[in-house]
Every structure is written in C-alpha cells, then in structure tokens.
Design a protein around this motif. Structure first.
Motif: not given
Length: 169
Positions: A81-85, A92, A94-97, A126, A128
């Motif tokens: 998974s990934y997310k973008i903050e 946030i 892009v929420d956790e995808t 994880s 970043s």
C-alpha cells in the motif's frame, strides 16, 4: 507454538497464520498413536520483512509532475500500500491505496511525501520519500532593468515564483 497452545490435526499439516515477521518461534509437535506419544521441537524464524524502495524521476529537477516508482519486496501473503501526504504531514492528499503489483508507478503533481508500506500479518515496514521541485504555478512577477551602452541595450531580467521553480528568462 512457543509452548502456549497445541492444535489438534487429523492429517500431518498445520499452518500458523498472522505471525510476526523476523521473529523466532519454537514449534512443538506431538505425534500419538494408540500406545505412545512422541514429541519434537524446533526453533523456526519467520521471514524478515524488507521495506519497499522509492525512487523519484528527475528528483532534483524542477518539473510540473514527477513519476514516483515504488518497488515492494517479493513474497507470499504480502500486502502492498501507499499514501501521499502534504509536505507538512497535516493533509492526506491520497488516502491509503492497496496495490497488487510489486512495482507501482505514481504520478505526483504537487510537492508531497509518499509513504509506501508492506504488511505481513501484524507486521509492517514503511518508507517515506519527499517529492519536491514540482512547480505548477506561473511566476508572480516578471521584471527587467536595462542599460543603454552606445548602440546596444543590456537587459537584466528578474522574476518571483512562489514555488521557486523559475525555469529561465
């Protein structure tokens, strides 16, 4: 497992699920027939869970967008998974995808932090990476000064850009 519980099985296979990655367990086995019971034990270490890798195309070059590539480790039962903050971590973008491919490309269109996670059972790793030098706004000022020398004109240009991605004059 770890001398806590025995699980009964009528065949010779049992799977322990949701164990911690990179952890040593002691597995005890009892085999019984009508007249006797025999026991054995072994210390077994689960697989080490490696963190994903993140690379950013044109990392230090000013652009309007950047391709971010995430490479996840290979293995069975891994969840990617990934997310973008935002860069300050307060928003946030892009929420956790959840993704299914070991290599995933994301198009970043604003300065941000990409967080990639690999999960196995209750364990996760994880990493970043800041994605910067993305400029999608026009300069806020465009100024120039000049100097006349004989039959020549010398021009000195300047400008302001809120994202500091001035490409040229």
């Amino acid at each position: 497992i770890d001398n806590v519980n025995y699980f009964e099985s009528t065949d010779n296979t049992y799977t322990f699920n949701n164990l911690e990655a990179n952890h040593e367990y002691t597995i005890y086995v009892r085999v019984s027939n009508i007249s006797k019971t025999k026991e054995a034990s072994k210390k077994i270490k689960t697989l080490e869970l490696s963190a994903p890798e993140i690379t950013v195309e044109k990392d230090s070059t000013w652009t309007q967008s950047k391709t971010v590539t995430i490479k996840y480790p290979s293995g069975e039962n891994l969840v990617y998974s990934y997310k973008i903050e935002s860069l300050d971590g307060n928003t946030i973008l892009v929420d956790e995808t959840i993704v299914t491919e070991e290599t995933t490309n994301i198009e970043a269109t604003e300065n941000s932090i990409v967080i990639a996670t690999v999960t196995l059972g209750s364990s996760n790793q994880s990493i970043s990476k800041e994605v910067t030098n993305i400029d999608k706004t026009a300069p806020t000022k465009s100024l120039f000064e000049y100097e006349v020398i004989d039959n020549s004109i010398k021009v000195i240009a300047s400008g302001e850009d809120l994202e500091s991605g001035i490409y040229g004059y």
